[in-house]
Design a protein around this motif. Structure first.
Motif, PDB file in Angstrom:
ATOM      1  N   UNK A  23       0.820  -1.205   0.000  1.00 50.54           N
ATOM      2  CA  UNK A  23       0.000   0.000   0.000  1.00 50.54           C
ATOM      3  C   UNK A  23       0.855   1.256   0.000  1.00 50.54           C
ATOM      4  N   UNK A  24       1.881   1.276   0.815  1.00 48.24           N
ATOM      5  CA  UNK A  24       2.779   2.431   0.861  1.00 48.24           C
ATOM      6  C   UNK A  24       3.525   2.609  -0.451  1.00 48.24           C
ATOM      7  N   UNK A  25       3.861   1.499  -1.093  1.00 42.47           N
ATOM      8  CA  UNK A  25       4.630   1.580  -2.342  1.00 42.47           C
ATOM      9  C   UNK A  25       3.721   1.735  -3.553  1.00 42.47           C
ATOM     10  N   UNK A  26       2.422   1.932  -3.290  1.00 40.99           N
ATOM     11  CA  UNK A  26       1.423   2.161  -4.338  1.00 40.99           C
ATOM     12  C   UNK A  26       1.434   1.056  -5.396  1.00 40.99           C
ATOM     13  N   UNK A  27       1.584  -0.185  -4.908  1.00 42.83           N
ATOM     14  CA  UNK A  27       1.486  -1.335  -5.802  1.00 42.83           C
ATOM     15  C   UNK A  27       2.798  -1.820  -6.382  1.00 42.83           C
ATOM     16  N   UNK A  28       3.910  -1.185  -6.066  1.00 40.33           N
ATOM     17  CA  UNK A  28       5.222  -1.611  -6.566  1.00 40.33           C
ATOM     18  C   UNK A  28       5.662  -2.841  -5.757  1.00 40.33           C
ATOM     19  N   UNK A  29       5.496  -4.023  -6.352  1.00 41.10           N
ATOM     20  CA  UNK A  29       5.747  -5.276  -5.636  1.00 41.10           C
ATOM     21  C   UNK A  29       7.205  -5.429  -5.211  1.00 41.10           C
ATOM     22  N   UNK A  30       8.132  -5.042  -6.083  1.00 45.63           N
ATOM     23  CA  UNK A  30       9.547  -5.164  -5.731  1.00 45.63           C
ATOM     24  C   UNK A  30       9.894  -4.264  -4.550  1.00 45.63           C
ATOM     25  N   UNK A  31       9.395  -3.048  -4.578  1.00 41.77           N
ATOM     26  CA  UNK A  31       9.639  -2.127  -3.471  1.00 41.77           C
ATOM     27  C   UNK A  31       8.988  -2.647  -2.188  1.00 41.77           C
ATOM     28  N   UNK A  32       7.780  -3.188  -2.299  1.00 39.70           N
ATOM     29  CA  UNK A  32       7.096  -3.742  -1.124  1.00 39.70           C
ATOM     30  C   UNK A  32       7.904  -4.891  -0.521  1.00 39.70           C
ATOM     31  N   UNK A  33       8.491  -5.727  -1.357  1.00 35.32           N
ATOM     32  CA  UNK A  33       9.330  -6.827  -0.859  1.00 35.32           C
ATOM     33  C   UNK A  33      10.558  -6.276  -0.145  1.00 35.32           C
ATOM     34  N   UNK A  34      11.178  -5.244  -0.745  1.00 30.55           N
ATOM     35  CA  UNK A  34      12.351  -4.622  -0.114  1.00 30.55           C
ATOM     36  C   UNK A  34      11.994  -4.009   1.231  1.00 30.55           C
ATOM     37  N   UNK A  35      10.878  -3.277   1.272  1.00 29.75           N
ATOM     38  CA  UNK A  35      10.448  -2.654   2.527  1.00 29.75           C
ATOM     39  C   UNK A  35      10.116  -3.716   3.574  1.00 29.75           C
ATOM     40  N   UNK A  36       9.460  -4.798   3.155  1.00 31.08           N
ATOM     41  CA  UNK A  36       9.134  -5.888   4.081  1.00 31.08           C
ATOM     42  C   UNK A  36      10.406  -6.496   4.658  1.00 31.08           C
ATOM     43  N   UNK A  37      11.395  -6.656   3.802  1.00 32.90           N
ATOM     44  CA  UNK A  37      12.672  -7.194   4.265  1.00 32.90           C
ATOM     45  C   UNK A  37      13.296  -6.248   5.299  1.00 32.90           C
ATOM     46  N   UNK A  38      13.236  -4.950   5.043  1.00 34.71           N
ATOM     47  CA  UNK A  38      13.753  -3.968   6.002  1.00 34.71           C
ATOM     48  C   UNK A  38      13.013  -4.064   7.338  1.00 34.71           C
ATOM     49  N   UNK A  39      11.705  -4.258   7.266  1.00 35.60           N
ATOM     50  CA  UNK A  39      10.901  -4.384   8.482  1.00 35.60           C
ATOM     51  C   UNK A  39      11.396  -5.574   9.304  1.00 35.60           C
ATOM     52  N   UNK A  40      11.577  -6.710   8.668  1.00 34.09           N
ATOM     53  CA  UNK A  40      11.956  -7.901   9.422  1.00 34.09           C
ATOM     54  C   UNK A  40      13.413  -7.869   9.879  1.00 34.09           C
ATOM     55  N   UNK A  58       1.043  -5.158  17.143  1.00 35.75           N
ATOM     56  CA  UNK A  58       1.105  -3.698  17.209  1.00 35.75           C
ATOM     57  C   UNK A  58       2.552  -3.232  17.047  1.00 35.75           C
ATOM     58  N   UNK A  59       3.453  -3.894  17.719  1.00 38.97           N
ATOM     59  CA  UNK A  59       4.877  -3.545  17.658  1.00 38.97           C
ATOM     60  C   UNK A  59       5.417  -3.718  16.235  1.00 38.97           C
ATOM     61  N   UNK A  60       5.074  -4.830  15.605  1.00 40.35           N
ATOM     62  CA  UNK A  60       5.554  -5.086  14.241  1.00 40.35           C
ATOM     63  C   UNK A  60       4.949  -4.073  13.261  1.00 40.35           C
ATOM     64  N   UNK A  61       3.663  -3.774  13.399  1.00 36.30           N
ATOM     65  CA  UNK A  61       3.040  -2.788  12.506  1.00 36.30           C
ATOM     66  C   UNK A  61       3.643  -1.403  12.718  1.00 36.30           C
ATOM     67  N   UNK A  62       3.998  -1.076  13.958  1.00 34.80           N
ATOM     68  CA  UNK A  62       4.629   0.224  14.225  1.00 34.80           C
ATOM     69  C   UNK A  62       5.972   0.298  13.511  1.00 34.80           C
ATOM     70  N   UNK A  63       6.725  -0.784  13.554  1.00 30.94           N
ATOM     71  CA  UNK A  63       7.999  -0.837  12.836  1.00 30.94           C
ATOM     72  C   UNK A  63       7.739  -0.684  11.335  1.00 30.94           C
ATOM     73  N   UNK A  64       6.695  -1.348  10.842  1.00 33.04           N
ATOM     74  CA  UNK A  64       6.349  -1.254   9.416  1.00 33.04           C
ATOM     75  C   UNK A  64       6.044   0.187   9.034  1.00 33.04           C
TER      76      UNK A  64
END
Length: 171
Positions: A23-40, A58-64
């Motif tokens: 949602x934050x990456x406005x549908x850019x799947x590659x960027x979403x994967x990169x951001x998800x990796x950063x989150x974890x 809540x903690x994980x979503x806050x990090x996201x």
């Protein structure tokens, strides 16, 4: 022990984190994967500091939220993403998907915090949990939801009228 706990968290929350990042990456799947990796990566690095004062989700979503907002602030030069409507070739699919496309377009016009609230609502989070994640009062969440629902309704009606006008004028 930490690896097992992390593996469980990753398995349980990856798809939700990915959808929020999408949602934050406005549908850019590659960027979403990169951001998800950063989150974890952040989750793994900060697991020792989780005080269990809130739910782990809540903690994980806050990090996201933090990871995505940091990305957006850094990327001031981000370009407009391709309108999903223009990617649909089949007229039947266009008719069927127009509401979803319009809703996405209208959600993208909301402020970033309101977009996050919408995404968290779509994930099934309660107002109380959204308030914790967004670090604002629950009453403020209810007010914001009421306001942006009206904005979304008006936005969709505006785009539907525009689409009908284009169809009538031969476009």
């Amino acid at each position: 022990m930490i690896n097992e706990e992390f593996d469980k968290l990753y398995e349980e929350f990856y798809s939700k984190v990915y959808r929020l990042c999408l949602g934050y990456s406005k549908g850019d799947e590659d960027l979403a994967k990169d951001l998800s990796q950063e989150v974890f990566i952040a989750v793994l690095n900060k697991m020792h500091s989780f005080r269990r004062e809130s739910k782990i989700s809540t903690w994980i979503y806050r990090i996201t939220v933090n990871v995505c907002l940091m990305y957006l602030r850094k990327d001031n030069t981000r370009s407009e993403h391709i309108d999903a409507y223009s990617l649909i070739d089949n007229q039947e699919e266009k008719t069927e998907n127009i509401k979803v496309v319009l809703l996405r377009k209208c959600i993208n016009e909301l402020t970033e915090p309101d977009q996050m609230i919408v995404m968290l609502m779509l994930e099934g989070e309660t107002n109380a949990d959204i308030a914790d994640i967004m670090e604002i009062k629950e009453g403020s969440i209810r007010v914001r939801i009421h306001r942006f629902k009206e904005k979304l309704r008006n936005c969709i009606e505006h785009y539907e009228r525009s689409t009908r006008n284009m169809e009538y004028s031969g476009y």
